[in-house]
Write an enzyme that holds these catalytic residues in place. Structure first.
Site, mmCIF file in Angstrom:
data_model
loop_
_atom_site.group_PDB
_atom_site.id
_atom_site.type_symbol
_atom_site.label_atom_id
_atom_site.label_comp_id
_atom_site.label_asym_id
_atom_site.label_seq_id
_atom_site.Cartn_x
_atom_site.Cartn_y
_atom_site.Cartn_z
ATOM 1 N N ASN A 11 0.856 -1.188 0.000
ATOM 2 C CA ASN A 11 0.000 0.000 0.000
ATOM 3 C C ASN A 11 0.892 1.239 0.000
ATOM 4 O O ASN A 11 1.527 1.547 1.002
ATOM 5 C CB ASN A 11 -0.891 -0.040 1.254
ATOM 6 C CG ASN A 11 -1.651 1.250 1.482
ATOM 7 O OD1 ASN A 11 -1.789 2.067 0.569
ATOM 8 N ND2 ASN A 11 -2.141 1.440 2.699
ATOM 9 N N TRP A 12 0.906 1.925 -1.126
ATOM 10 C CA TRP A 12 1.805 3.086 -1.256
ATOM 11 C C TRP A 12 1.265 4.333 -0.579
ATOM 12 O O TRP A 12 1.941 5.348 -0.529
ATOM 13 C CB TRP A 12 2.047 3.407 -2.740
ATOM 14 C CG TRP A 12 2.836 2.369 -3.468
ATOM 15 C CD1 TRP A 12 3.447 1.263 -2.937
ATOM 16 C CD2 TRP A 12 3.130 2.351 -4.865
ATOM 17 N NE1 TRP A 12 4.086 0.571 -3.924
ATOM 18 C CE2 TRP A 12 3.912 1.222 -5.114
ATOM 19 C CE3 TRP A 12 2.796 3.204 -5.921
ATOM 20 C CZ2 TRP A 12 4.365 0.897 -6.393
ATOM 21 C CZ3 TRP A 12 3.239 2.884 -7.197
ATOM 22 C CH2 TRP A 12 4.018 1.740 -7.421
ATOM 23 N N LYS A 13 0.013 4.288 -0.161
ATOM 24 C CA LYS A 13 -0.628 5.478 0.420
ATOM 25 C C LYS A 13 -0.472 6.656 -0.567
ATOM 26 O O LYS A 13 -0.508 6.425 -1.777
ATOM 27 C CB LYS A 13 -0.046 5.767 1.800
ATOM 28 C CG LYS A 13 -0.098 4.509 2.699
ATOM 29 C CD LYS A 13 0.231 4.745 4.131
ATOM 30 C CE LYS A 13 0.118 3.427 4.877
ATOM 31 N NZ LYS A 13 0.380 3.557 6.300
ATOM 32 N N HIS A 98 -9.006 1.330 6.167
ATOM 33 C CA HIS A 98 -7.657 1.544 6.698
ATOM 34 C C HIS A 98 -7.743 2.538 7.867
ATOM 35 O O HIS A 98 -8.549 3.464 7.845
ATOM 36 C CB HIS A 98 -6.736 2.084 5.609
ATOM 37 C CG HIS A 98 -5.306 2.085 6.034
ATOM 38 N ND1 HIS A 98 -4.796 3.058 6.859
ATOM 39 C CD2 HIS A 98 -4.296 1.211 5.808
ATOM 40 C CE1 HIS A 98 -3.523 2.777 7.112
ATOM 41 N NE2 HIS A 98 -3.195 1.663 6.477
ATOM 42 N N GLU A 100 -6.109 4.996 8.645
ATOM 43 C CA GLU A 100 -5.975 6.413 8.257
ATOM 44 C C GLU A 100 -7.299 6.956 7.711
ATOM 45 O O GLU A 100 -7.607 8.135 7.883
ATOM 46 C CB GLU A 100 -4.820 6.565 7.247
ATOM 47 C CG GLU A 100 -3.477 6.345 7.943
ATOM 48 C CD GLU A 100 -2.378 5.747 7.076
ATOM 49 O OE1 GLU A 100 -2.502 5.750 5.841
ATOM 50 O OE2 GLU A 100 -1.394 5.256 7.664
ATOM 51 N N GLU A 170 -4.333 -4.773 11.577
ATOM 52 C CA GLU A 170 -3.290 -3.752 11.662
ATOM 53 C C GLU A 170 -3.444 -2.969 12.965
ATOM 54 O O GLU A 170 -4.262 -2.036 13.035
ATOM 55 C CB GLU A 170 -3.409 -2.776 10.483
ATOM 56 C CG GLU A 170 -3.263 -3.436 9.137
ATOM 57 C CD GLU A 170 -2.786 -2.442 8.088
ATOM 58 O OE1 GLU A 170 -1.746 -2.697 7.485
ATOM 59 O OE2 GLU A 170 -3.437 -1.396 7.910
ATOM 60 N N GLY A 176 3.646 2.407 10.773
ATOM 61 C CA GLY A 176 4.642 3.463 10.552
ATOM 62 C C GLY A 176 5.488 3.790 11.765
ATOM 63 O O GLY A 176 6.183 4.807 11.776
ATOM 64 N N SER A 215 4.362 -1.866 10.204
ATOM 65 C CA SER A 215 5.832 -1.917 10.298
ATOM 66 C C SER A 215 6.426 -3.257 9.842
ATOM 67 O O SER A 215 7.430 -3.718 10.384
ATOM 68 C CB SER A 215 6.290 -1.576 11.722
ATOM 69 O OG SER A 215 5.971 -0.228 12.027
ATOM 70 N N GLY A 236 3.153 -1.070 4.198
ATOM 71 C CA GLY A 236 3.115 0.338 3.804
ATOM 72 C C GLY A 236 4.498 0.805 3.381
ATOM 73 O O GLY A 236 4.978 0.508 2.281
ATOM 74 N N GLY A 237 5.178 1.484 4.291
ATOM 75 C CA GLY A 237 6.458 2.135 3.980
ATOM 76 C C GLY A 237 7.467 1.245 3.276
ATOM 77 O O GLY A 237 8.140 1.680 2.329
HETATM 78 P P1 PGA Z 1 3.534 0.497 7.508
HETATM 79 O O1 PGA Z 1 2.005 0.699 7.104
HETATM 80 O O2 PGA Z 1 3.991 -0.808 6.892
HETATM 81 O O3 PGA Z 1 4.244 1.690 6.937
HETATM 82 O O4 PGA Z 1 3.579 0.444 8.995
HETATM 83 C C1 PGA Z 1 1.136 -0.399 7.084
HETATM 84 C C2 PGA Z 1 -0.222 0.031 6.670
HETATM 85 O O5 PGA Z 1 -0.641 1.154 6.982
HETATM 86 O O6 PGA Z 1 -0.932 -0.751 5.998
#
Ligand code: PGA
Length: 254
Positions: A11-13, A98, A100, A170, A176, A215, A236-237
């Site tokens: 997930n590149w956000k 998600h 966010e 999650e 993050g 993470s 994510g990251g």
């Molecule tokens: P992260 O994000 O791997 O950067 O912690 C995971 C996510 O939000 O799906």
């Protein structure tokens, strides 16, 4: 080993321009030539790049997903993007709920469930994200939160969809932050998710694919993926660099 097909999703956000996204996808193909691996591999770029990335990845083992969806199909809904339109643009999966989206856009458990149902109606596969916030974790309310978030989703989705549907566990405090639960704790909660869904839909218990997210990186992925109730990861990251993500796609699961 379970019959569930594993999933690794990046997930590149809100990262990467269309050109950057295309270059990443081309590089990924070079890094990971066929034959296909025994898992679903998925890139989830910003929606403006979805079609372009899908075009680059077409005919490879990589699939494309979207990060969010709006309700409805077509209509006077300025700014909205429906599951039907995402499907036409090449998406196979759609992330809903998600943390966010819940935190910054005020999405409720009920709205998330409606979005998941809209994804299924369009013939796509939902990745429903659930997870407790830090204060809920500290207070020992994790299972209660997961059950509350799951309840409307279980109600909204038809039984047949659970053979492909995905739940991503999650913990919000792990996203993050570089902090992760122990693989045993993550597995226990993946099992709890399975049990909770299975209480209403018995067949779904062993069918639903449950991912861990928060993470995840090339160094810790294998320990989560090896757990019996965890079927992969939502990253994510660490998915933003093609070299890292290709390395993660190749992780041995057994
Ligand atoms: P992260 O994000 O791997 O950067 O912690 C995971 C996510 O939000 O799906």
């Amino acid at each position: 080993m379970s019959q569930r097909r594993p999933v690794l999703a990046g997930n590149w956000k809100m990262h990467k321009t269309v050109e950057e996204a295309r270059a990443y996808a081309r590089h990924l193909i070079e890094l990971l030539p066929e034959p296909p691996l025994d898992r679903d591999l998925l890139l989830i770029p910003p929606v403006v790049s979805l079609w372009a990335v899908q075009r680059v990845l077409s005919g490879t083992q990589w699939q494309v997903g979207a990060q969010d969806v709006d309700l409805g199909r077509e209509g006077a809904m300025t700014g909205a993007v429906s599951a039907y339109l995402l499907s036409e643009a090449g998406a196979r999966y759609v992330v809903v709920g998600h943390s966010e989206r819940r935190q910054f856009f005020g999405e409720t458990d009920e709205l998330v469930a409606k979005k998941a149902a809209a994804v299924v109606d369009a013939g796509l596969i939902p990745i429903v994200c659930i997870g407790e916030r830090e204060e809920e974790f500290v207070a020992g309310h994790t299972e209660e939160v997961l059950a509350r978030q799951l309840a409307p989703v279980v109600k909204a989705l038809p039984e047949a969809c659970w053979s492909t549907a995905v739940i991503a566990y999650e913990p919000v405090w792990a996203i993050g932050t570089g902090r992760v639960p122990t693989p045993d704790d993550a597995n226990r909660l993946a099992r709890f998710i399975r049990d909770t869904i299975g209480a209403t839909m018995p067949n779904a218990h062993d069918q639903v694919r449950v991912l861990y997210g928060g993470s995840v990186n090339p160094g810790n992925l294998a320990q989560f993926w090896a757990m019996p109730d965890i079927d992969g990861a939502l990253v994510g990251g660490a998915s933003l660099k093609a070299d890292d993500f290709a390395q993660m796609a190749l992780v041995s699961i057994d």
